[in-house]
Design a protein around this motif. Structure first.
Motif, mmCIF file in Angstrom:
data_model
loop_
_atom_site.group_PDB
_atom_site.id
_atom_site.type_symbol
_atom_site.label_atom_id
_atom_site.label_comp_id
_atom_site.label_asym_id
_atom_site.label_seq_id
_atom_site.Cartn_x
_atom_site.Cartn_y
_atom_site.Cartn_z
ATOM 1 N N ASP A 106 0.818 -1.215 0.000
ATOM 2 C CA ASP A 106 0.000 0.000 0.000
ATOM 3 C C ASP A 106 0.851 1.263 0.000
ATOM 4 N N ALA A 107 2.044 1.137 0.569
ATOM 5 C CA ALA A 107 2.930 2.308 0.612
ATOM 6 C C ALA A 107 3.793 2.396 -0.649
ATOM 7 N N GLY A 108 3.573 1.462 -1.575
ATOM 8 C CA GLY A 108 4.355 1.482 -2.812
ATOM 9 C C GLY A 108 5.801 1.052 -2.605
ATOM 10 N N ARG A 109 6.046 0.312 -1.521
ATOM 11 C CA ARG A 109 7.416 -0.115 -1.227
ATOM 12 C C ARG A 109 7.631 -1.591 -1.508
ATOM 13 N N LEU A 110 6.689 -2.222 -2.181
ATOM 14 C CA LEU A 110 6.832 -3.656 -2.442
ATOM 15 C C LEU A 110 7.664 -3.843 -3.713
ATOM 16 N N GLY A 111 8.756 -4.588 -3.579
ATOM 17 C CA GLY A 111 9.653 -4.776 -4.714
ATOM 18 C C GLY A 111 9.050 -5.645 -5.805
ATOM 19 N N HIS A 112 9.801 -5.775 -6.875
ATOM 20 C CA HIS A 112 9.394 -6.607 -8.009
ATOM 21 C C HIS A 112 9.554 -8.085 -7.633
ATOM 22 N N GLY A 113 10.696 -8.403 -7.075
ATOM 23 C CA GLY A 113 10.952 -9.784 -6.658
ATOM 24 C C GLY A 113 10.847 -9.909 -5.148
ATOM 25 N N LEU A 114 10.029 -10.846 -4.698
ATOM 26 C CA LEU A 114 9.893 -11.071 -3.253
ATOM 27 C C LEU A 114 10.267 -12.506 -2.953
ATOM 28 N N MET A 115 10.790 -12.698 -1.760
ATOM 29 C CA MET A 115 11.058 -14.056 -1.336
ATOM 30 C C MET A 115 10.263 -14.328 -0.064
ATOM 31 N N PHE A 116 9.422 -15.354 -0.141
ATOM 32 C CA PHE A 116 8.669 -15.818 1.029
ATOM 33 C C PHE A 116 9.476 -16.976 1.580
ATOM 34 N N GLN A 117 10.191 -16.752 2.672
ATOM 35 C CA GLN A 117 11.052 -17.826 3.155
ATOM 36 C C GLN A 117 10.753 -18.204 4.598
ATOM 37 N N GLY A 118 11.046 -19.464 4.915
ATOM 38 C CA GLY A 118 10.787 -19.968 6.267
ATOM 39 C C GLY A 118 10.364 -21.417 6.169
ATOM 40 N N PRO A 119 10.318 -22.104 7.318
ATOM 41 C CA PRO A 119 10.046 -23.544 7.311
ATOM 42 C C PRO A 119 8.769 -23.926 6.541
ATOM 43 N N ALA A 120 8.788 -25.129 5.968
ATOM 44 C CA ALA A 120 7.606 -25.645 5.276
ATOM 45 C C ALA A 120 6.451 -25.770 6.267
ATOM 46 N N ARG A 121 5.269 -25.748 5.763
ATOM 47 C CA ARG A 121 4.031 -25.957 6.528
ATOM 48 C C ARG A 121 3.719 -24.844 7.524
ATOM 49 N N LEU A 122 4.182 -23.629 7.204
ATOM 50 C CA LEU A 122 3.751 -22.493 8.019
ATOM 51 C C LEU A 122 2.727 -21.655 7.256
ATOM 52 N N GLY A 123 2.326 -22.106 6.070
ATOM 53 C CA GLY A 123 1.285 -21.402 5.323
ATOM 54 C C GLY A 123 1.795 -20.234 4.494
ATOM 55 N N LYS A 124 2.981 -20.366 3.930
ATOM 56 C CA LYS A 124 3.544 -19.273 3.118
ATOM 57 C C LYS A 124 2.718 -19.034 1.861
ATOM 58 N N ILE A 125 2.301 -20.137 1.223
ATOM 59 C CA ILE A 125 1.567 -20.017 -0.037
ATOM 60 C C ILE A 125 0.232 -19.284 0.167
ATOM 61 N N ALA A 126 -0.442 -19.605 1.260
ATOM 62 C CA ALA A 126 -1.737 -18.954 1.532
ATOM 63 C C ALA A 126 -1.554 -17.444 1.651
ATOM 64 N N VAL A 127 -0.441 -17.033 2.263
ATOM 65 C CA VAL A 127 -0.167 -15.602 2.398
ATOM 66 C C VAL A 127 0.122 -14.998 1.021
#
Ligand SMILES: [Zn+2]
Length: 330
Positions: free
Chosen positions: A21-42
């Motif tokens: 919303d602040a226009g600070r979201l980059g082009h490439g993002l990395m969603f990282q962290g252990p499997a099964r924490l629901g990264k894809i849903a986010v």
């Protein structure tokens, strides 16, 4: 569709939504962290937030506009998900993400969004891209186009080339504090005792603990504990137990649990440094056995040796204590 997030998901989502919303979201993002924490849903919710053309007052996707409905149907032309595709003969899924997939993705991202807002592409699991696909992906990341989002989801960011990682804005999913994890597990309908047990087994990972309760792995862990105790007490034969441990597809998980239980036992024997050390050695041995199980070595023989070592270690411990006690008594 807007199902409630677990607190650890909500925390990352709010961080990302704020950046968007602040226009600070980059082009490439990395969603990282252990499997099964629901990264894809986010990632998917954030994609809705990007693509919805009639966002609610709080900025959340409306769930009713054409974009939201197409996303629900899985057919939004400006949203792509890249994952494993079937092999040529179509009998199974590939184990890598290949260059053709990344090329197609880049071509798509070079086009104007069909509905005029933006384009979002998710690669999951991003660590599965093979080297030539990674090179192609790097080119896309190096030439960002406004309104194009490329999101990489991974539990193993270290497996991605540093050149790719350095071009992504990183968002980290972390294991929540214990109290929060327990509360969440109970909110999923698990009793306090089971939830605690499972969370300990999963070393504080609530998603894994939940999966283990539902999938019966927690029961398997109890069996492994009972088997080790019975071997110590001489109530169970090593060879038969080893054969049983490798008889189904859970051999690796049994050894993982056995290794964990050795660590737990060592923690309970801090007053007995010798035994704590031998348990630590057994932990390493159990992990080596897990590696061996992935080779052509006969699995039952590997496990027989491991269980013999367990019995030897435990009985030595018992004898030593008996001797000490005699000494005191005398
Ligand atoms: Zn909408």
């Amino acid at each position: 569709m807007n199902t409630a997030f677990a607190p650890w998901q909500q925390a990352v989502y709010e961080q990302m939504a704020g950046a968007l919303d602040a226009g600070r979201l980059g082009h490439g993002l990395m969603f990282q962290g252990p499997a099964r924490l629901g990264k894809i849903a986010v990632a998917e919710r954030l994609a809705r937030r990007v693509l919805c053309t009639d966002r609610r007052g709080d900025g959340e996707p409306c769930g009713q506009c054409r974009d939201c409905r197409l996303l629900d149907a899985g057919s939004h032309p400006d949203f792509q998900k890249v994952s494993f595709i079937p092999t040529r003969d179509g009998t199974k899924l590939r184990t890598e993400i290949v260059i053709e997939q990344i090329r197609r993705l880049s071509e798509q991202l070079a086009l104007t969004p069909q509905y005029g807002v933006a384009q979002v592409a998710i690669i999951d699991p991003a660590d599965a891209i093979n080297p030539s696909a990674a090179n192609a992906l790097l080119k896309t990341l190096e030439e960002p186009v406004p309104g194009r989002y490329l999101w990489l989801v991974t539990a193993y960011p270290g497996r991605l080339p540093a050149t790719i990682r350095s071009r992504c804005q990183k968002f980290e999913f972390r294991l929540p504090p214990r109290e929060q994890a327990l509360a969440w597990l109970q909110a999923q309908g698990h009793g306090a005792a089971v939830a605690t047990d499972a969370l300990d087994a999963a070393r504080g990972h609530p998603g894994l603990a939940h999966g283990w309760i539902e999938g019966g792995e927690l029961g398997l862990r109890r069996e492994v504990r009972a088997d080790l105790d019975a071997i110590t007490a001489g109530r169970l034969a090593v060879v038969a137990t080893a054969q049983r441990w490798v008889a189904d597809e859970h051999a690796d998980l049994r050894l993982r649990f056995a290794a964990d239980l050795a660590v737990e036992a060592a923690a309970n024997r801090l007053t007995d440094p010798m035994r704590a050390r031998s348990l630590a050695a057994w932990f390493d041995r159990a992990n080596r056995a897990r590696d061996l199980l992935r080779t052509t070595v006969r699995a039952d023989l590997v496990v027989v040796e491991l269980l013999m070592a367990w019995r030897a270690g435990e009985s030595k411990h018992a004898t030593k204590h008996a001797t000490t006690r005699q000494g005191i008594d005398a």
